[in-house]
Every structure is written in C-alpha cells, then in structure tokens.
Design an enzyme around this catalytic site. Sequence first.
Site, mmCIF file in Angstrom:
data_model
loop_
_atom_site.group_PDB
_atom_site.id
_atom_site.type_symbol
_atom_site.label_atom_id
_atom_site.label_comp_id
_atom_site.label_asym_id
_atom_site.label_seq_id
_atom_site.Cartn_x
_atom_site.Cartn_y
_atom_site.Cartn_z
ATOM 1 N N HIS A 127 -12.436 -4.785 3.945
ATOM 2 C CA HIS A 127 -11.070 -4.773 4.454
ATOM 3 C C HIS A 127 -11.095 -4.902 5.980
ATOM 4 O O HIS A 127 -11.990 -4.379 6.634
ATOM 5 C CB HIS A 127 -10.353 -3.467 4.092
ATOM 6 C CG HIS A 127 -9.970 -3.383 2.648
ATOM 7 N ND1 HIS A 127 -10.170 -2.257 1.882
ATOM 8 C CD2 HIS A 127 -9.384 -4.289 1.822
ATOM 9 C CE1 HIS A 127 -9.723 -2.469 0.655
ATOM 10 N NE2 HIS A 127 -9.247 -3.696 0.599
ATOM 11 N N THR A 186 -4.793 -8.703 6.603
ATOM 12 C CA THR A 186 -5.168 -8.698 8.017
ATOM 13 C C THR A 186 -4.792 -9.987 8.730
ATOM 14 O O THR A 186 -4.305 -9.966 9.865
ATOM 15 C CB THR A 186 -6.680 -8.440 8.163
ATOM 16 O OG1 THR A 186 -6.996 -7.174 7.569
ATOM 17 C CG2 THR A 186 -7.101 -8.426 9.616
ATOM 18 N N ASP A 227 -0.856 -1.605 -4.086
ATOM 19 C CA ASP A 227 -2.217 -1.924 -3.660
ATOM 20 C C ASP A 227 -3.000 -0.634 -3.412
ATOM 21 O O ASP A 227 -2.539 0.249 -2.687
ATOM 22 C CB ASP A 227 -2.149 -2.761 -2.375
ATOM 23 C CG ASP A 227 -3.478 -3.366 -1.980
ATOM 24 O OD1 ASP A 227 -4.348 -3.520 -2.861
ATOM 25 O OD2 ASP A 227 -3.645 -3.703 -0.794
ATOM 26 N N GLY A 248 -9.581 -10.629 1.610
ATOM 27 C CA GLY A 248 -9.623 -12.085 1.676
ATOM 28 C C GLY A 248 -9.426 -12.666 3.058
ATOM 29 O O GLY A 248 -9.648 -13.862 3.262
ATOM 30 N N SER A 249 -9.011 -11.858 4.033
ATOM 31 C CA SER A 249 -8.821 -12.347 5.404
ATOM 32 C C SER A 249 -10.154 -12.431 6.129
ATOM 33 O O SER A 249 -10.840 -11.423 6.288
ATOM 34 C CB SER A 249 -7.888 -11.408 6.177
ATOM 35 O OG SER A 249 -6.603 -11.387 5.610
ATOM 36 N N SER A 298 0.851 -1.186 0.000
ATOM 37 C CA SER A 298 0.000 0.000 0.000
ATOM 38 C C SER A 298 0.889 1.238 0.000
ATOM 39 O O SER A 298 2.092 1.160 0.302
ATOM 40 C CB SER A 298 -0.898 0.007 1.237
ATOM 41 O OG SER A 298 -0.110 0.178 2.414
#
Length: 287
Positions: free
Chosen positions: A177, A232, A84, A209-210, A49
């Site tokens: 997120h 995460t 990202d 996706g976490s 990021s």
Amino acid sequence: MLVSAKEMLDKAKAGHYAVGQYNINNLEWTKSILLAVQELNAPAILGVSEGAGKYMTGFDTVVAMVKAMDKSLGITVPIALHLDHGTYEGCKKCVEAGFTSIMFDGSSYDIDENVEKTKELVKLAHDNGLSIEAEVGSIGGEEDGVIGAGETADPDECKMIADLGVDMLAAGIGNIHGAYPPDWQGLNFDVLAAIQAKTGTMPLVLHGGSGIPDEMVRKAIDLGVSKVNVNTECQTAFAAATREYIEAGKDKEGKGFDPRKLLAPGAAAITQVTKDKATLFGSVGKA
C-alpha cells in the site's frame, strides 16, 4: 447502477481483464470516478475504507451520497460500493448501511480464526445480496491506518478461504500500500500462479495497484487477477494538480478561491487517472 461486484468480476475473470477499485474520499472523488467510467463504459468498484467512511461522517452518509449521485448523473454502468479492508464489525455496519459489497480483512488473525470469521460474514453478505472479498497474507505498508507486514500468502490457506464461498480473494504477493520504495523486489508471480492453481475460477485481487509497473499489472491479470485497487495515485494526482493551481496564483484570480474552482484541477486529475487505469486493466467497453 449500484450492484454487487460478483457478476462484474466473474465476467472479468472469464474475459481476462480486471475491474478497477477506485477508493473515494469525498464528493469530488466520487463524481470524478463515476463520470470517467460512465464515459468509458467500464464497470467499476468504489472502495471505502473505514477511515474514509468516518471522515465522510459515516457509512449511511456514504451510501446516501453514492446512491443519489448514481441517479443524478444517470450512471448506467455497473458500480459496486465496497468496504475496503473492513473489520468484522465494520463489515456488519456496511451491510446494514446498504453497501453492495464488503471486504473482510482477516489476515491479522491465524488462519483458523480467519476462516471462522470469514465463513460467518460470507453468509451475512450473501443473505443480503452483497459480494464479499477476503484476504490471506497481509498487504505491505499502510493505508488509512491499516498496517500490513507484507507476508506472502500461503496458496493452501488461500484455497481454504476460497472454498468458503467468497466472491473474490486478496492475497499478498509482494504488493504494498502507498508509494513503492526504490528497492522494491516486485510482485511474486510464482506465488500468484500457485494461488491461481489452487483457487481455480476465483477472481483474485491485487491491492496496492498504484505504482506497480504496467507490464507487471498486465502479467498479474494474465495470471488470474480480476480486480486491481487504486488509491494512492488518485491522491497524489489530486495533490499535484491542486498545488500547481495554487502555485500559479490561480486561486487569487477573480474568484479562484471558490472551492468549485479550487478543487476542479484535482478532480480532473482523478478522472484522468481513472481513465488511464481502466484502459490498462482492459475494462473499457466491458460494462
């Protein structure tokens, strides 16, 4: 082996599996992920990021670290270094710094401005041999200062962006997120299926996706998702392992306070998360 993400994602799309994007924050993060995917012979994407890039003293530092580590560790699996949720200017800086892939998050703009900015960055990325990801419909929650309202993507707008020649497309389908709340309604598979129908062979990206149940991740991959982002879970696993080490008093044993020992349990936890996710995504042995 640092490469663009295009070929690995096209293969994933055709093979009905997904490549993991694992966000990095420092040397330990990067080393843990690289060693894990090398062991599993799995392609991977290192996500950075803009906030994490700044924390690591800039995109030039990130590129130098990843290139050096790729060489010194003898990494042979395909690895993409990817921005990202990049801003328009952030994307340009990452192209200059030597990233192999970028994401332009134009979801906060109206669709016409998103199209115009994405179109320009597609040319810039492809002229320099990079892959590019775009976004339609913001991802809910907050990640490293990027806050999304969680709007579900419009399939027709997804097609407009896909037709610009992007290499992968992130679309909001109820994903979030950070940690998922207890009352989360789940992924909207009807919208995902509609987006897949409009975008054809375009690799789709699942952010947040976490924390998504494994069966939902597998179904999303069946419906066209070829890239799943993980951040995460690596962070929480790192924190839990580090806390356990300190609360057990191991930092006071011998030279347990040495950062190489202090950070080792957290690094091992990241390696395990990466292995678990690569297995879930079906990317093991696909390098």
